[in-house]
Design a protein around this motif. Sequence first.
Motif, PDB file in Angstrom:
ATOM      1  N   GLY A  57       0.825  -1.214   0.000  1.00 23.39           N
ATOM      2  CA  GLY A  57       0.000   0.000   0.000  1.00 23.39           C
ATOM      3  C   GLY A  57       0.851   1.253   0.000  1.00 23.39           C
ATOM      4  O   GLY A  57       0.545   2.231  -0.680  1.00 23.39           O
ATOM      5  N   GLY A  58       1.944   1.258   0.763  1.00 22.40           N
ATOM      6  CA  GLY A  58       2.849   2.407   0.800  1.00 22.40           C
ATOM      7  C   GLY A  58       3.520   2.644  -0.529  1.00 22.40           C
ATOM      8  O   GLY A  58       3.680   3.789  -0.967  1.00 22.40           O
ATOM      9  N   VAL A  59       3.932   1.566  -1.203  1.00 26.81           N
ATOM     10  CA  VAL A  59       4.573   1.692  -2.514  1.00 26.81           C
ATOM     11  C   VAL A  59       3.582   2.247  -3.538  1.00 26.81           C
ATOM     12  O   VAL A  59       3.924   3.140  -4.327  1.00 26.81           O
ATOM     13  CB  VAL A  59       5.145   0.331  -2.975  1.00 26.81           C
ATOM     14  CG1 VAL A  59       5.561   0.373  -4.432  1.00 26.81           C
ATOM     15  CG2 VAL A  59       6.308  -0.079  -2.091  1.00 26.81           C
ATOM     16  N   VAL A  60       2.337   1.774  -3.512  1.00 26.84           N
ATOM     17  CA  VAL A  60       1.319   2.267  -4.443  1.00 26.84           C
ATOM     18  C   VAL A  60       1.031   3.743  -4.178  1.00 26.84           C
ATOM     19  O   VAL A  60       0.921   4.546  -5.107  1.00 26.84           O
ATOM     20  CB  VAL A  60       0.032   1.423  -4.347  1.00 26.84           C
ATOM     21  CG1 VAL A  60      -1.120   2.077  -5.091  1.00 26.84           C
ATOM     22  CG2 VAL A  60       0.280   0.028  -4.885  1.00 26.84           C
ATOM     23  N   LEU A  61       0.928   4.136  -2.916  1.00 31.61           N
ATOM     24  CA  LEU A  61       0.685   5.529  -2.569  1.00 31.61           C
ATOM     25  C   LEU A  61       1.840   6.429  -3.013  1.00 31.61           C
ATOM     26  O   LEU A  61       1.623   7.508  -3.572  1.00 31.61           O
ATOM     27  CB  LEU A  61       0.456   5.656  -1.061  1.00 31.61           C
ATOM     28  CG  LEU A  61       0.086   7.049  -0.555  1.00 31.61           C
ATOM     29  CD1 LEU A  61      -1.212   7.519  -1.187  1.00 31.61           C
ATOM     30  CD2 LEU A  61      -0.029   7.035   0.953  1.00 31.61           C
ATOM     31  N   ALA A  62       3.073   5.992  -2.812  1.00 35.02           N
ATOM     32  CA  ALA A  62       4.236   6.770  -3.239  1.00 35.02           C
ATOM     33  C   ALA A  62       4.272   6.914  -4.756  1.00 35.02           C
ATOM     34  O   ALA A  62       4.584   7.989  -5.282  1.00 35.02           O
ATOM     35  CB  ALA A  62       5.527   6.118  -2.734  1.00 35.02           C
ATOM     36  N   ALA A  63       3.940   5.845  -5.475  1.00 32.93           N
ATOM     37  CA  ALA A  63       3.917   5.905  -6.939  1.00 32.93           C
ATOM     38  C   ALA A  63       2.832   6.870  -7.423  1.00 32.93           C
ATOM     39  O   ALA A  63       3.040   7.619  -8.384  1.00 32.93           O
ATOM     40  CB  ALA A  63       3.699   4.520  -7.529  1.00 32.93           C
ATOM     41  N   ALA A  64       1.671   6.876  -6.761  1.00 33.65           N
ATOM     42  CA  ALA A  64       0.586   7.782  -7.153  1.00 33.65           C
ATOM     43  C   ALA A  64       0.990   9.238  -6.936  1.00 33.65           C
ATOM     44  O   ALA A  64       0.721  10.105  -7.776  1.00 33.65           O
ATOM     45  CB  ALA A  64      -0.679   7.454  -6.369  1.00 33.65           C
ATOM     46  N   ILE A  65       1.657   9.533  -5.822  1.00 29.90           N
ATOM     47  CA  ILE A  65       2.101  10.900  -5.557  1.00 29.90           C
ATOM     48  C   ILE A  65       3.159  11.329  -6.571  1.00 29.90           C
ATOM     49  O   ILE A  65       3.120  12.445  -7.096  1.00 29.90           O
ATOM     50  CB  ILE A  65       2.626  11.021  -4.111  1.00 29.90           C
ATOM     51  CG1 ILE A  65       1.455  10.883  -3.128  1.00 29.90           C
ATOM     52  CG2 ILE A  65       3.352  12.336  -3.901  1.00 29.90           C
ATOM     53  CD1 ILE A  65       1.878  10.771  -1.685  1.00 29.90           C
TER      54      ILE A  65
END
Length: 150
Positions: A11-19
């Motif tokens: 979830g953290g990796v997906v959130l960082a990629a979205a930002i």
Amino acid sequence: MSHNPTEVLAGGVVLAAAIAFAVYAGQAAGLSRAGATYDLSASFRSLEGVSVGTDVRLAGVKIGTVTGVDLNPETFRADTRFSVKQGIEIPDDSAVVISSEGLLGGNFVEIMPGGSAFAFEPGDEIEDTQGAVSLISLLVKFVAGGGEDS
């Protein structure tokens, strides 16, 4: 409720990629105001294919963005405002032309620099303009034999 460390990490990796994608998209679209700009204006007969956010280019290099487009009810021309990066001095005898990127590409605002030793000041209006040329109308004239015979 228990949290699986793998799910939290994913979830953290997906959130960082979205930002990261949102920041990149904002910079690519010219939405970030990283540098200072100044405003100029021009009035066109035809502004076909140009809207707010369209590139302003000089020698093929993006130097600004169209910031406003309004129809002047008295002259029936498109009054256009655009920003230019601070530090780029445009000679006061320059022309502004609506250019096309190609047959299938969009239009952009191109500044054709003059040779004057004096530059436009912020808020000035560029008088020498050339509107958009409609490729469709040119093709219709060509196909229909719209040229005059001599």
